[in-house]
Design an enzyme around this catalytic site. Structure first.
Site, mmCIF file in Angstrom:
data_model
loop_
_atom_site.group_PDB
_atom_site.id
_atom_site.type_symbol
_atom_site.label_atom_id
_atom_site.label_comp_id
_atom_site.label_asym_id
_atom_site.label_seq_id
_atom_site.Cartn_x
_atom_site.Cartn_y
_atom_site.Cartn_z
ATOM 1 C CB VAL A 83 -0.879 0.003 1.273
ATOM 2 C CG1 VAL A 83 -1.827 1.191 1.265
ATOM 3 C CG2 VAL A 83 -1.641 -1.301 1.396
ATOM 4 C CB CYS A 84 1.066 4.237 -2.168
ATOM 5 S SG CYS A 84 1.857 5.861 -2.152
ATOM 6 C CB ILE A 85 3.637 5.280 2.942
ATOM 7 C CG1 ILE A 85 3.489 5.863 4.348
ATOM 8 C CG2 ILE A 85 4.680 6.048 2.150
ATOM 9 C CD1 ILE A 85 4.662 5.587 5.245
ATOM 10 C CB ALA A 88 -1.852 4.525 3.100
#
Lengths: 136, 120
Positions: A83-85, A88
């Site tokens: 998941v892209c930080i 997110a």
């Protein structure tokens, strides 16, 4: 299948589950490619796709539980669900470490999902034969 | 390992986060030393207009983010001419003067030359 035709895939998912069919279509694509013997290097969740990682979704029991399906697939095939930080954090998907860092009362990143940077999408593009995008 | 990657940006600069998050991907690709190009087409060409006033909607200016592309070593920046024409935008209204204008046939060729496409 002969060895030469085996390909390395990565998937990028840009849309939220339920409101868009894209995540489910990506899941079906993942199941299909794995069942045909191809390898799945990474599934990268970006933009609204990060909502796939919340462990607070509670779909009705008679509906398909997409997150549970991703988790099972990840266990069965040792998948890298990333998941892209940046995406997110903006959308309220946090793991324990980020919740502490930003002084938030709780965290909600589901098991089998890892929060990491956009570099993981770029790396997936670099090492995969095919990078397939789902969602707008 | 470096691959030829083209990022295709087709959304307007504001109203959704798509354009901004596409630029983030381009910058990440440049940082990781990939052979990255960007193609602006459809409503994506609106991102290239000069003098954005994002402050009135509490948004960072997309045009200044795009000005940073060169600093990251992204030199291949393409614009679909017909997308400009359909929106009556002329090239002197655009930021960045090293843009490469492509017609639809050129775009087809460009896409076919890539190892990976990232579409936003």
């Amino acid at each position: 299948m002969d060895h030469a035709s085996i390909m390395i895939f990565s998937l990028a998912i840009y849309s939220a589950p339920y409101s868009s069919q894209a995540s489910y279509t990506a899941y079906q694509f993942a199941v299909a490619l794995l069942s045909q013997g191809h390898s799945l290097h990474r599934v990268f969740f970006y933009q609204d796709g990060v909502h796939n990682a919340t462990n607070l979704a509670a779909p009705p029991q008679d509906e398909f539980d997409l997150q549970k399906a991703w988790q099972q697939l990840a266990k069965d095939y040792q998948l890298d669900l990333v998941v892209c930080i940046a995406a997110a954090l903006r959308r309220g998907i946090l793991n324990e470490g980020e919740a502490k860092r930003y002084d938030k009362a709780s965290h909600n990143c589901a098991e089998e999902f890892t929060i990491s940077g956009l570099g993981q999408l770029v790396e997936a593009a670099a090492v995969s034969d095919k990078l397939i995008s789902f969602g707008y | 390992m470096s691959k030829k990657i083209l990022l295709v940006s087709r959304h307007a600069p504001y109203g959704s986060s798509t354009a901004r998050e596409a630029i983030d991907v381009a910058l990440a690709a440049a940082i990781y030393d990939q052979d990255i190009g960007i193609l602006f087409m459809d409503d994506g060409v609106f991102q290239l207009l000069k003098d954005h006033q994002g402050k009135y909607i509490n948004q960072k200016n997309i045009d200044s983010m795009l000005s940073a592309l060169a600093l990251y070593g992204i030199e291949k920046i393409y614009v679909h001419q017909e997308s400009l024409d359909n929106r009556t935008i002329t090239t002197n209204e655009l930021i960045l003067d090293d843009l490469q204008l492509l017609n639809s046939i050129d775009v087809g060729h460009l896409l076919s030359q890539q190892d990976q496409l990232l579409s936003f």
